[in-house]
Scaffold this active site. Structure first.
Site, PDB file in Angstrom:
ATOM      1  N   CYS A 332       0.823  -1.142  -0.087  1.00 50.08           N
ATOM      2  CA  CYS A 332       0.002  -0.160  -0.188  1.00 50.08           C
ATOM      3  C   CYS A 332       0.736   1.342  -0.252  1.00 50.08           C
ATOM      4  O   CYS A 332       1.444   1.630  -0.916  1.00 50.08           O
ATOM      5  CB  CYS A 332      -0.905   0.041   1.113  1.00 50.08           C
ATOM      6  SG  CYS A 332      -2.390   0.868   0.961  1.00 50.08           S
ATOM      7  N   HIS A 440      -3.663  -5.469   1.047  1.00 52.42           N
ATOM      8  CA  HIS A 440      -3.351  -5.601   2.555  1.00 52.42           C
ATOM      9  C   HIS A 440      -3.949  -7.194   2.817  1.00 52.42           C
ATOM     10  O   HIS A 440      -4.798  -7.560   2.298  1.00 52.42           O
ATOM     11  CB  HIS A 440      -4.158  -4.704   3.547  1.00 52.42           C
ATOM     12  CG  HIS A 440      -3.672  -3.529   3.410  1.00 52.42           C
ATOM     13  ND1 HIS A 440      -2.321  -2.972   4.234  1.00 52.42           N
ATOM     14  CD2 HIS A 440      -4.193  -2.321   3.155  1.00 52.42           C
ATOM     15  CE1 HIS A 440      -2.325  -1.712   3.954  1.00 52.42           C
ATOM     16  NE2 HIS A 440      -3.353  -1.229   3.252  1.00 52.42           N
TER      17      HIS A 440
END
Length: 506
Positions: A332, A440
């Protein structure tokens, strides 16, 4: 008629979240439909519900302990700090605005009706609700607008159990002081105390327990020992206190760069649970020595943390390790930092900054946040040490406010299914030494993680392991271990009695 109980603490990090998870597991084992609830959570560790709503990771793992899917109603207000003074306010799973502490304190009373409505809707669906407070109910400067401790207990009309941490010292003073600072009506809600994180011979506590019960009139329901159960932590306090500082030697050493605004460090729990992996959180470039893989994690302030990487010389350390052939990965915000350029006209006010230049990518920040659970598969022909992971199924969730464009000398790392569409995600260099993704929870995919670790083993001349590690099963075992310990050391029957005596119609 729904039963409820609320755990509040004498301070932050006393173990409320874990004990709530344990109670959820116990009630689930006893055949009760159970759900956790925390009206307001402040944390950078968040996750995504099946319907694409963002909520605190603590309530997600508590829901897992209760054997149910996470529901954003379990955490209607999530505060995600973006600096020392401001936080992003997430209401019912969607970003509402950014506020400073004073503005939010003034705003809180407007949330009471919505919180109570959400709580009541959960109460219609479950036999037991286990509520969690935040920090301490004795924050007397915040009492008049409280929506998460005694203010929430009053709304829910539920009894409270106070949790105190003996490991930090002063446990009896913290119990007595907390109760002394409560109003009479608030104190009347406290039906018991749990002393948590005890090490040593519990008989040494008996005289103190007798005295604190006599002084306060509140019974101590149990003394929980320090447990070596492997469960998620709610926020960065555990990192600051060195909980994840491992010193044991493992075959594979993975260094996660602990940027100041690290988010979702729970991404790496599945990696750390592997039998041959040591995960270290590092803040100084010299700590990168000996790492077989370096990971830049998610961040709630990507450009601020990118500036920190350079000012701390950590950027130089990562680049030097890469030149020496050490693989580097980013998740991310960490993925964004690995690129050539980040253009931010939304989050930090820092404008455009050069990234580390390890991936030929450009990231543009956007106003809208992507929040979704996704499944997909790794690219079919990954290069280098990642080859064994080619084509493997992966799943996880996205939480980001940016879009990243790939240029030459890198390829998508995976393809994700979003509805009817297959969307390329992430990037990997032609030699495989650098890769990044927005996904994630990637390492919760067992086959992928074992392939990745085995790729690192082969690079070191070690034999790959065929060990079949099932992370979901491992987590379930940890919940059971926690529940067993709580049944042994806490008067659970007394907690049942407390709930039955104080249950009220919703």
């Amino acid at each position: 008629m729904t039963q409820a109980v609320m755990l509040q603490g004498t301070a932050s990090d006393v173990g409320k979240s874990v004990l709530v998870a344990g109670l959820c597991r116990i009630f689930y084992q006893d055949g009760l439909r159970t759900a956790p609830f925390k009206s307001q959570n402040m944390a950078l560790n968040s996750g995504i519900t099946p319907d694409g709503k963002e909520m605190g990771r603590a309530q997600i793992f508590q829901a897992e302990a209760a054997g149910i899917a996470p529901d954003v109603r379990m955490n209607p207000v999530l505060l995600k700090p973006t600096s020392d003074r401001k936080a992003q306010v997430v209401l019912m799973g969607k970003v509402a605005t950014d506020m400073d502490a004073v503005s939010y304190h003034e705003y809180k009373p407007r949330l009471r009706e919505q919180i109570l409505t959400v709580y009541n809707s959960l109460a219609q669906e479950y036999d037991v609700l286990v509520l969690e407070g935040a920090g301490s109910p004795a924050e007397i400067n915040l009492r008049d607008r409280d929506i998460v401790n005694m203010g929430m207990a009053e709304m829910a009309q539920c009894p409270v159990i106070l949790v105190a941490d003996i490991d930090r010292g002063g446990v009896f003073a913290s119990i007595y002081g907390t109760l002394a600072l409560l109003h009479d009506s608030e104190r009347a809600r406290v039906k018991g105390v749990i002393i948590n994180k005890f090490r040593g011979d519990v008989t040494l506590l008996y005289s103190g327990i007798e005295q604190i019960e006599a002084l306060t009139g509140v019974p101590v329901l149990g003394v929980m020992p320090w447990l070596e159960v492997d469960l998620e932590d709610e926020d960065g306090v555990a990192l600051q206190k060195g909980k994840y500082l491992r010193t044991d030697k493992r075959d594979i050493d993975i260094a996660v760069v602990q940027v100041p605004h690290i988010s979702n460090f729970t991404d790496f729990n599945a990696l750390a649970a592997q039998p041959d992996v040591r995960v270290r959180y590092v803040r100084h470039p010299e700590e990168l020595a000996g790492a077989d893989l370096i990971i830049l994690p998610g961040s709630k302030n990507t450009l601020g943390d990118l500036v920190w990487l350079r000012e701390s010389a950590m950027a130089h350390g990562v680049l030097q390790a890469h030149r020496q052939g050490v693989p580097v990965a980013g998740i991310c915000g960490g993925y964004q930092m690995l690129g050539d350029t980040i253009i931010d006209e939304v989050e930090s006010g820092l404008g455009t900054l050069p990234g580390l230049g390890l991936l030929n990518t450009v990231t543009h920040f956007a106003q809208d946040k992507t929040t979704t659970q996704v499944e997909g598969q790794m690219a079919s022909a990954l290069p280098g040490w990642l080859a064994a992971a080619s084509g493997l199924a992966v799943r996880g969730y996205e939480i980001h406010m940016g879009e990243t464009t790939l240029n030459a000398q890198c390829q998508p790392a995976m393809t994700l299914r979003k509805g009817e569409n297959a969307i390329a995600d992430g990037a990997v260099t032609d030699d495989g030494l650098v890769f990044g993704t927005y996904l994630h929870g990637l390492f919760d995919s067992d086959a992928f993680t074992r392939a990745l670790v085995n790729g690192l083993r082969v690079r070191k001349g070690l034999t790959p392991l065929d060990h079949a590690f099932h992370y979901a099963q491992y987590k379930s075992q940890q919940f059971d271990l926690l529940a067993d310990a709580m049944r042994q050391h806490i008067d659970i029957e007394k907690i049942y009695t407390i709930m039955q005596q104080h249950r009220e119609p919703v």
